[in-house]
Design an enzyme around this catalytic site. Sequence first.
Site, PDB file in Angstrom:
ATOM      1  CE  LYS A 115     -30.518  20.034  33.661  1.00 17.13           C
ATOM      2  NZ  LYS A 115     -29.523  19.684  34.678  1.00 17.13           N
ATOM      3  NE  ARG A 118     -23.536  26.153  33.172  1.00 15.90           N
ATOM      4  CZ  ARG A 118     -24.405  25.943  32.185  1.00 15.90           C
ATOM      5  NH1 ARG A 118     -24.799  26.953  31.445  1.00 15.90           N
ATOM      6  NH2 ARG A 118     -24.867  24.742  31.950  1.00 15.90           N
ATOM      7  CG  LEU A 131     -31.222  24.653  29.368  1.00 20.92           C
ATOM      8  CD1 LEU A 131     -31.401  23.168  29.128  1.00 20.92           C
ATOM      9  CD2 LEU A 131     -31.661  25.440  28.143  1.00 20.92           C
ATOM     10  CG  PHE A 147      -2.862   1.491  22.643  1.00 24.07           C
ATOM     11  CD1 PHE A 147      -3.500   2.133  21.590  1.00 24.07           C
ATOM     12  CD2 PHE A 147      -2.655   2.190  23.817  1.00 24.07           C
ATOM     13  CE1 PHE A 147      -3.915   3.454  21.713  1.00 24.07           C
ATOM     14  CE2 PHE A 147      -3.071   3.510  23.951  1.00 24.07           C
ATOM     15  CZ  PHE A 147      -3.713   4.136  22.884  1.00 24.07           C
ATOM     16  CG  ASP A 148       0.019  -0.221  27.083  1.00 22.78           C
ATOM     17  OD1 ASP A 148      -0.779   0.718  26.875  1.00 22.78           O
ATOM     18  OD2 ASP A 148      -0.196  -1.116  27.918  1.00 22.78           O
TER      19      ASP A 148
END
Length: 696
Positions: free
Chosen positions: A115, A136, A83, A36-37
């Site tokens: 949550k 946010r 919420l 992968f490397d």
Amino acid sequence: MPDAIQAQMQALTERLHHLNYQYYQRDTSEVSDQEFDRLLAELGALEAAHPALAQPNSPTQRVGGTVTKQFATAPHRFPMLSLGNTYSEDDLREFDERVQKGLEGAPYRYVCELKFDGVAMSLAYQNGELHQGVTRGDGTRGDVVTANVRTIRTLPLHLRPAPGQPADFEVRGEIFLPLPVFAELNAEREQNGEALLANPRNAASGTLKLQDSAQVAARKLRFFAYSLLTPGRHFATHSEALGALASYGLPVSDTWRVCASLAEVLDFIHHWEKQRFTLPVATDGIVIKVDDLRQQDQLGLTAKSPRWAIAYKYPAEAARTQLREVQYNVGRTGAVTPVALLAPVALAGTIVKRATLHNANQIAALDLRLGDTVLVEKGGEIIPKITGVVLEARPADAVPIVYPTACPACGTPLVRPEGEAHFRCPNERGCPPQLKARLEHYVSRKALNIDGLGAETVGRLFDLGMVNTPADIYDLPARRAELVTLERLGEKSIDNLIAGIEASKQVPFPRVLFGLGIRYVGETVAQKLAQHYRDIDALAAATAEEMAAVPEVGGVIAVAAAAWLQEPQNRELLERLRQAGVQLALTGEAPVLASDRLAGLTFVLSGVFAEHSRDELQHIIVSNGGKITGSISKKLSYLVAGENMGPAKREKATGFKVPIISEADLMALLPAPGETAADTDAPEPPATGAQGELFG
């Protein structure tokens, strides 16, 4: 030629995206880490040589390297409302009655989700590609942190195609720091005498605001998706949308459940009240949503929150117990950390007997005394901490806590370096806990990982005087006769130990460098230093200033590493490790240069760049034969200036008549795509104005 290169880069990109998906979403390793490397390095080399062909969502962007001085903001297409919260089951019953009334008696279902205690994030995907990540903020617009979001390994930069997949949509979810990573991060900070992070949520939030995305990558953030938003209606229910998100390759927690009634919702809440402590992520409640999306529209929104959803929050768990004693532990770096020994008390699913006191400042702020009744909570529901003292329960003979002035282990007077919260024992050559901790670090899994020589065994051998430094470990096979006489160490254990020591001689140089325990040199920094200098001799010959110019190192780390490497005792240790056959150099050939166009030239990078990250520019310079340095001198070839470059560097460069060039000017010094080194001569130094800055 460009078409062939682009096709090669596209094939590598698709292959790496697939391998990432298999590894992080399906726990399947189709290739070795080394393979992968290799593929990643091959793609990185092509991108460095042909930056115009690099894709913004390339797998190479996972490692980070984008440095910004500030974050741009962007509006949310769909408002990110908060919420309504409640801690009361009666409030949930009232919420259910309002839903029933708002839907005029029509049947409805809820979806219940854990949550997760992290940072809300909005991700925009366009044509299957991650386009933007925005926090946010105030609910209508937030900070653009796309470069940092791209470092999250479980988050796909390229989605898996699926039937009906929208071309343009937003994913809402939570970015969080896994509890084991949070504990490991705080343990490392404690060893280094740094202030501990308060909880995983704050740690995740602070990580996303780091200016260097390479540091973000090292924090190992994770993401769970919990909502899919599109301009039009693509799904009938929220639960159907969650299933679609998972089919696209996005990580969705499998803990959610569809509930047909409030009674089932309450069962879900009660089930997870204790079970949540078995999860590797902090949770602080349950989110309850009406499942049908048309019914959500019918119920509508208030100014701040939806009428179709509510969050039930679990109350913070706290307990009272007695402070019996304070123990002072000496860490690998000499930091002395106070630990409260408590009367055992049940808290958040475990029996708590110990709690961190962080440092002398906290003891003074709490006015702690032995025998006090104290309030204990779990910070982020993982690390017990004392949050207060019940003064009315304080016994008359409670003893004030006096912080020691001498090391509890070796008696050396403690010092408190300026700007640090911890007292430290400076006797790094003779303080037993420091020596033992450094040995334990050397043999640990992420360092040399010596099989048969765990922390307990190496501690015994240290106590017996058989090992004092990592180099002593390699003398153990010749002392087999002594090992045989030790209790609880049979012939088979000794064989395993000796085999493990021999195998450790093949551990790659970056892990050896990490295992040496140089202060501030963690896994990532060790990897970067090893890749840059390739062997211990070149690293030891480098100045702190030169090391600071290596990506992800910086001044504080460089000063500590250079000082460690200049110590005669450490030089002797390295020589003994070399004689034992430990890997103190990278094996294999050095990376092939894209060109030698910048050979003999040195560069300083300063500011924020429009087209490349600083890490990318450093890679481009080095791969074309140039050198990076951290300081400006008369010998410097060029200062490459981005936006927000500090005036001090500009003034110094001007004084030394060092040419100040732009990012575009730097790229103009490189060979054109398809051009070979023989096509043109090396670039002439650009003409400069009276102040040393390039014209035009």
